[in-house]
Enzyme design. Structure first.
Site, mmCIF file in Angstrom:
data_model
loop_
_atom_site.group_PDB
_atom_site.id
_atom_site.type_symbol
_atom_site.label_atom_id
_atom_site.label_comp_id
_atom_site.label_asym_id
_atom_site.label_seq_id
_atom_site.Cartn_x
_atom_site.Cartn_y
_atom_site.Cartn_z
ATOM 1 C CD GLU A 1 -2.661 5.617 -5.916
ATOM 2 O OE1 GLU A 1 -3.551 6.473 -5.825
ATOM 3 O OE2 GLU A 1 -2.680 4.539 -5.274
ATOM 4 C CE1 TYR B 1 -3.774 -2.287 -0.050
ATOM 5 C CE2 TYR B 1 -4.746 -0.200 0.562
ATOM 6 C CZ TYR B 1 -4.880 -1.483 0.077
ATOM 7 O OH TYR B 1 -6.115 -1.951 -0.288
#
Length: 217
Positions: free
Chosen positions: A150, A143
């Site tokens: 991102e 994660y």
């Protein structure tokens, strides 16, 4: 949960698992054959866009109560990924070959080739302890890697968003441009992500704690 809902969820999660397995295979095959990080989107991007669009069903699943996830957290995760893929990476050709795309898509893929089989197996009452452990452990590393990818990509896309005046028509009546919206989003992103991450940490303690108790009994 009704037998029909269970059958539907098994089919949905199995198809998502297959789609993500194909995506990861394509990304890694491209990397091995080209020795480059630049081909991730070209090799699997359109398939991942499709999978992520269809994943809006998971928000609906929570809304109608056939899964216990609720609406907010699935919507946050879906919205973040959909915005990244469909609003930035897909329309901004200049960023599609960036290493940040490879990092993000591979991190997502490795998460999903664990998560969806875990859900599918649970639908038929065949939970596998190793997959359950990986489901609630692999995210600890993957994660943050996905988040970094991102944010890295969104930062790299800013000059192109500004040059193209992206989504100017949609933001015409607003006191902010899409370019400035993304800059604000970059500041807020870690805090929104942290809510999801802490929720998963809490889930991990609950799920693996139960698994440990079953083994002891």
């Amino acid at each position: 949960m009704s037998q029909l809902s269970n059958l539907y969820l098994f089919a949905y999660n199995s198809l998502q698992a297959l789609g993500w397995a194909i995506s990861v295979s394509r990304i890694l095959s491209n990397f091995v054959s080209t020795k480059s990080l630049s081909g991730a989107y070209a090799s699997a991007g359109e398939l991942i866009c499709l999978l992520q669009t269809v994943a809006f069903l998971e928000v609906i699943h929570g809304a109608i109560g056939i899964v216990p996830s609720g609406v907010l957290l699935p919507l946050m995760q879906w919205g973040g990924r959909a915005h990244f893929l469909l609003a930035i990476v897909r329309p901004v050709d200049e960023v599609q070959e960036q290493p940040s795309v490879f990092v993000t898509l591979l991190a997502w893929g490795l998460i999903e080739v664990i998560r969806y089989p875990h859900y599918a197996l649970n639908c038929v009452g065949s939970a596998v302890s190793l997959i359950t452990y990986l489901r609630y452990t692999a995210f600890i590393v993957l994660y943050p890697v996905g988040l970094a990818g991102e944010m890295w990509l969104m930062y790299q896309a800013l000059p192109f968003i500004k040059t193209k005046n992206l989504y100017a028509d949609y933001f015409a009546g607003l006191p902010i441009t899409y370019y400035n919206f993304v800059k604000v989003l970059l500041v807020c992103y870690p805090f929104m992500w942290l809510k999801l991450y802490l929720h998963l940490i809490k889930q991990r303690k609950a799920k693996l704690g139960k698994q440990h108790k079953k083994k002891r009994n």
